[in-house]
Design a protein around this motif. Structure first.
Motif, PDB file in Angstrom:
ATOM      1  N   GLN A 328       0.804  -1.222   0.000  1.00  0.00           N
ATOM      2  CA  GLN A 328       0.000   0.000   0.000  1.00  0.00           C
ATOM      3  C   GLN A 328       0.843   1.281   0.000  1.00  0.00           C
ATOM      4  O   GLN A 328       0.583   2.208  -0.732  1.00  0.00           O
ATOM      5  CB  GLN A 328      -0.920  -0.031   1.224  1.00  0.00           C
ATOM      6  N   SER A 329       1.858   1.267   0.836  1.00  0.00           N
ATOM      7  CA  SER A 329       2.748   2.431   0.826  1.00  0.00           C
ATOM      8  C   SER A 329       4.177   1.945   1.063  1.00  0.00           C
ATOM      9  O   SER A 329       4.395   0.986   1.811  1.00  0.00           O
ATOM     10  CB  SER A 329       2.279   3.443   1.874  1.00  0.00           C
ATOM     11  N   ALA A 330       5.124   2.561   0.380  1.00  0.00           N
ATOM     12  CA  ALA A 330       6.484   2.024   0.430  1.00  0.00           C
ATOM     13  C   ALA A 330       7.518   3.128   0.299  1.00  0.00           C
ATOM     14  O   ALA A 330       7.292   4.142  -0.356  1.00  0.00           O
ATOM     15  CB  ALA A 330       6.684   1.007  -0.686  1.00  0.00           C
ATOM     16  N   GLU A 331       8.643   2.882   0.959  1.00  0.00           N
ATOM     17  CA  GLU A 331       9.800   3.753   0.742  1.00  0.00           C
ATOM     18  C   GLU A 331      10.769   3.014  -0.178  1.00  0.00           C
ATOM     19  O   GLU A 331      11.285   1.952   0.171  1.00  0.00           O
ATOM     20  CB  GLU A 331      10.494   4.091   2.070  1.00  0.00           C
ATOM     21  N   ILE A 332      10.999   3.608  -1.347  1.00  0.00           N
ATOM     22  CA  ILE A 332      11.880   3.001  -2.351  1.00  0.00           C
ATOM     23  C   ILE A 332      13.262   3.635  -2.207  1.00  0.00           C
ATOM     24  O   ILE A 332      13.378   4.859  -2.086  1.00  0.00           O
ATOM     25  CB  ILE A 332      11.369   3.289  -3.783  1.00  0.00           C
ATOM     26  N   VAL A 333      14.283   2.794  -2.213  1.00  0.00           N
ATOM     27  CA  VAL A 333      15.642   3.297  -2.010  1.00  0.00           C
ATOM     28  C   VAL A 333      16.573   2.738  -3.093  1.00  0.00           C
ATOM     29  O   VAL A 333      16.409   1.590  -3.505  1.00  0.00           O
ATOM     30  CB  VAL A 333      16.202   2.861  -0.625  1.00  0.00           C
TER      31      VAL A 333
END
Ligand code: MTE
Ligand code: MO
Length: 371
Positions: A328-333
């Protein structure tokens, strides 16, 4: 282009434009100026005077430059201030605000500086001239307020300038076309693998000098200070001018905050390291850096790993790509690793510096599924 300032003119392309091609079109190549952009009208009368600690000072005209062997070098030029805006979010820094696109990859065409210096009797692989010259200073036509109305200038060591594998160019072409005014017409220096500030545009003269250039941008700017140094306790002479840039990468297919419809997303960006160190791999995470997958890379084949090897693309960036399904929600690195196993630092705090240079911290963006 997004204009960071009008006078002097500073602009960078939108992120997406950067990853649409390996070679950055001139129109989408960032423009970084410290003063008004000069106009050189009479190309026949334009010359570069080369003098200083050499036996035979000489004025070199464009016809002299054109008569030397032409080299093309694909090199990524990156402003030391690239990604400065993000560094400012931690604690305010001084300088032009840049997103992640104060960088570009171009095919530069021109004469090798080694060949030009041979015209005035400085042979290849020289670290000191008989008169004691150890550095090569590039002086521009443009004038800027930081130099109190004097010209923009910078220097590199003579050993680098006279080393053919360092690929330092006096470039008159960019992507197969004559340089345009924004990028240094008629002649600019390209110092591959080094922060953009040393690639002097609109070249006016070259001086062979004993000490490095004493200009503002070498001595009072573009130096990397520790996080403890602020404008009250700064002592400029304690640091060396920044030359090579460290390993860097950024995601360009996504903005800082994204609302997307699908769980499946494409993560694309660039990775590059200074000093001719190639990119070994790019790791991508969709959970803020807890777990990683390796991105696939696009680069011309046959690029050597060793900075000492001769190859026209060893100074160029790598474009990377990874597909991921995100919750649903993500931090992409993204983080890149170069061939010397140098890795980007995890947080911007540990590399914070008052001038906001070289923000090479892991690039993080946020994705949310829905509307
Ligand atoms: N050369 C001159 N003469 N004047 C400048 O202001 N800016 C430098 C460098 N060379 C500059 C210059 C900096 S800080 C960078 S990052 C690059 O040019 C930018 O080159 P570009 O505008 O061709 O992208
Ligand atoms: Mo720069």
């Amino acid at each position: 282009m997004v204009h960071a300032s009008e006078e002097p003119f500073n602009a960078e392309p939108p992120r997406l434009a950067l990853i649409s091609s390996y070679v950055t079109p001139v129109d989408y190549f960032y423009k970084r100026n410290h003063g008004p952009i000069p106009i050189v009208e009479d190309i026949d009368r334009y010359f570069v005077s080369i003098s200083g600690l050499v036996q035979n000072p000489k004025d070199i005209f464009m016809k002299d430059i054109w008569s030397l062997p032409k080299y093309t070098v694909t090199a990524t030029l990156q402003c030391a201030g690239n990604r400065r805006t993000a560094m400012s979010k931690t604690r305010k820094v001084k300088g032009v605000g840049w997103d992640v696109a104060a960088i570009g990859n171009a095919v530069w065409g021109g004469a090798k500086l080694t060949d030009v210096l041979e015209l005035i009797g400085v042979p290849k692989l020289t670290s000191v001239t008989s008169l004691g010259g150890k550095h090569i200073e590039f002086v521009s036509i443009d004038k800027c307020k930081e130099e109190h109305g004097g010209p923009y200038k910078a220097s590199i060591p003579l050993s680098q300038a006279t080393n053919p594998v360092a690929d330092v160019l006096l470039a008159y072409e960019m992507n197969g076309e004559p340089l345009n005014r924004d990028h240094g017409y008629p002649l600019r220096v390209i110092v591959p693998g080094v922060i953009g500030a040393r690639s002097v545009k609109w070249l006016d003269s070259i001086n062979i000098i004993a000490e490095e250039c004493q200009g503002f941008f070498m001595q009072k700017d573009y130096k990397m200070f520790p996080p403890s140094v602020d404008w009250e306790n700064i002592n400029w002479s304690t640091r060396n001018p920044q030359m090579d840039f460290p390993v860097q990468s950024a995601i360009c297919s996504l903005e800082d905050i994204n609302f997307v419809k699908h769980e499946k997303i494409t993560i694309k960006g660039y990775a590059v390291s200074g000093g001719g160190r190639g990119i070994e791999r790019v790791d991508v995470s969709t959970d803020g850096g807890k777990t990683w997958v390796e991105a696939s890379r696009y680069q011309k084949p046959g690029i050597p790993y060793n900075a000492g090897d001769s190859c026209s693309d060893k100074w160029a960036w790598v474009l990377f790509e990874a597909e991921a399904e995100v919750p649903q929600s993500a931090e992409i690195v993204a983080k890149a690793v170069d061939v010397a196993a140098n890795v980007q630092p995890e947080n911007v705090e540990v590399i914070w510096n008052l001038r906001g240079i070289l923000n090479t911290s892991w690039h993080r963006v946020h994705v949310r599924i829905g509307h």
